[in-house]
Design a protein around this motif. Structure first.
Motif, PDB file in Angstrom:
ATOM      1  N   UNK A 148       0.753  -1.160  -0.176  1.00 49.16           N
ATOM      2  CA  UNK A 148       0.068   0.012  -0.083  1.00 49.16           C
ATOM      3  C   UNK A 148       0.874   1.361   0.127  1.00 49.16           C
ATOM      4  N   UNK A 149       0.561   2.094  -0.965  1.00 49.71           N
ATOM      5  CA  UNK A 149       1.273   3.410  -1.033  1.00 49.71           C
ATOM      6  C   UNK A 149       0.452   4.378   0.131  1.00 49.71           C
ATOM      7  N   UNK A 150       1.431   4.590   1.115  1.00 50.38           N
ATOM      8  CA  UNK A 150       0.569   5.358   2.132  1.00 50.38           C
ATOM      9  C   UNK A 150       1.130   7.032   2.046  1.00 50.38           C
ATOM     10  N   UNK A 169       4.738  -0.814   2.997  1.00 50.19           N
ATOM     11  CA  UNK A 169       3.984   0.311   2.692  1.00 50.19           C
ATOM     12  C   UNK A 169       4.879   1.459   2.414  1.00 50.19           C
ATOM     13  N   UNK A 170       4.657   2.318   1.873  1.00 50.92           N
ATOM     14  CA  UNK A 170       5.840   3.585   1.209  1.00 50.92           C
ATOM     15  C   UNK A 170       5.183   4.930   1.499  1.00 50.92           C
ATOM     16  N   UNK A 184      10.554   6.263   2.235  1.00 48.71           N
ATOM     17  CA  UNK A 184      10.734   5.151   3.062  1.00 48.71           C
ATOM     18  C   UNK A 184      10.003   3.975   2.475  1.00 48.71           C
ATOM     19  N   UNK A 185      10.591   2.992   2.639  1.00 50.32           N
ATOM     20  CA  UNK A 185       9.805   1.584   2.231  1.00 50.32           C
ATOM     21  C   UNK A 185       9.747   0.782   3.585  1.00 50.32           C
ATOM     22  N   UNK A 186       8.699   0.618   4.218  1.00 52.61           N
ATOM     23  CA  UNK A 186       8.474  -0.254   5.482  1.00 52.61           C
ATOM     24  C   UNK A 186       8.224  -1.641   4.853  1.00 52.61           C
ATOM     25  N   UNK A 187       8.870  -2.708   5.245  1.00 54.92           N
ATOM     26  CA  UNK A 187       8.907  -3.943   4.727  1.00 54.92           C
ATOM     27  C   UNK A 187       8.990  -5.244   5.790  1.00 54.92           C
ATOM     28  N   UNK A 188       7.970  -5.923   5.760  1.00 58.62           N
ATOM     29  CA  UNK A 188       7.828  -6.961   6.895  1.00 58.62           C
ATOM     30  C   UNK A 188       8.909  -8.151   6.678  1.00 58.62           C
TER      31      UNK A 188
END
Length: 365
Positions: A148-150, A169-170, A184-188
């Motif tokens: 999801x682009x946040x 999310x980005x 930023x990219x947040x990745x599990x």
């Protein structure tokens, strides 16, 4: 000048610029270097990651700084493709992900029938054009993995990555008060991203600025958002009172807090060509846009508005007005009450309404 184009870019926060300058002016090495100056830079970078992780409820190792939200989106889509033969792309997405529809492994999510081979999807969190907030939970049920682009939500709504249905999310810093040039990219699963991505040398000053801007915004989400609600809904009410035939592409926030962002108002003016109106408004001292800034040169009706169910004529006459929690560009968050003066900003909104109404009426003569 009245600036109502914060969804395109927002002025840097004073706290962010202080962090940037403090980091930039005290020389340290490349954070990838193993010598002492490199380790010093890496410690600053880790501090920024820790602060971002605190703000977004994720682990520091899941934080990957990029040069922009667009680069973060690009990485996310490629990470999905590493695990899935096909990636669904929502037609409501920003161009940063939608352009992947030209690739052989991507399909328009709206055209993918239930039970198809697509096991991953990209779907925007908050529309950058209408401010519509999408519930990702029912979307997630159709897929194994979701990105999801946040960008239009980060720093403006609570984001808890630990409980999010999204695996990635980005976000982009310049939408909430960091300088241009950092996202930023947040990745599990950050290792999956790193396996396909050789990063450039991280900009420690930009990372520090991003973290401080995000921290300020997330620490004060409710009070800042409450100001935006007042300005957003007053602007729409003013436009509708002046021009009853104006069409709101979205909703008032009050009564729709879970589905409408107070930072974006998209309004159509029947029989008016939106690009011409935007240029007239600019000449009259009011900055707005006809849609996403990255597609501002495109004279076609907004794809996003069409995907949300609006007609071509309505999309061609749509103008996006976007807000921050304050509208006086000379005020900053280090001033008393974070620079908020709601009486001052209501006056700015009322003047903006007059400028829009005057130009629309003149164009219809």
């Amino acid at each position: 000048m009245i600036y109502l184009d914060h969804a395109a870019t927002s002025p840097p926060l004073a706290t962010a610029m202080r962090a940037f300058c403090a980091s930039a002016q005290s020389f340290s090495g490349n954070p990838n270097s193993v010598h002492e100056l490199g380790r010093q830079a890496n410690r600053q970078l880790e501090e920024a990651k820790n602060l971002v992780a605190y703000c977004l409820s994720c682990e520091p190792d899941q934080v990957i700084f990029t040069s922009s939200a667009t680069q973060a989106c690009d990485l996310a889509i490629h990470a999905l493709f590493e695990s899935h033969a096909e990636v669904g792309i929502s037609g409501k997405d920003h161009a940063a992900t939608y352009y992947f529809l030209g690739k052989e492994f991507a399909r328009n999510d709206d055209l993918i029938p239930p039970g198809s081979v697509s096991k991953s999807v990209s779907h925007i969190h908050t529309s950058n054009e209408t401010g519509t907030i999408w519930d990702l939970i029912p979307i997630r049920r159709r897929y194994d993995e979701i990105f999801s682009d946040c960008t239009a939500a980060m720093g403006k709504f609570p984001i808890c990555f630990k409980t999010s249905p999204a695996a990635l999310i980005a976000g982009g810093g310049h939408k909430f008060g960091a300088p241009v040039g950092v996202g930023v990219l947040i990745a599990k699963d950050p290792e999956k991203v790193r396996s396909i991505y050789h990063p450039a040398t991280p900009s420690v000053p930009l990372a520090a600025a991003f973290a401080q801007a995000l921290y300020f915004r997330t620490q004060h989400l409710e009070e800042l958002g409450a100001c935006a609600v007042i300005l957003h809904d007053r602007f729409i009410s003013g436009i509708m009172n002046e021009m009853p035939d104006a069409q709101l592409n979205g909703k008032f926030v009050i009564g729709n807090e879970q589905t409408q962002s107070p930072y974006i108002a998209n309004i159509s003016f029947p029989s008016i060509e939106n690009h011409a109106l935007v240029l007239r408004l600019s000449a009259d001292g009011l900055m707005a846009s006809s849609g996403a800034a990255c597609e501002s040169g495109n004279n076609e009706p907004s794809r996003v508005l069409l995907e949300e169910g609006y007609s071509k004529n309505r999309a061609r006459s749509a103008v996006r007005f976007s807000f921050d929690y304050k509208l006086d560009l000379t005020a900053d968050e280090l001033q008393p009450n974070f620079g908020i003066d709601i009486t001052r900003d209501i006056a700015i909104v009322d003047e903006a309404v007059k400028i829009v109404a005057r130009n629309v009426k003149e164009m219809r003569k």
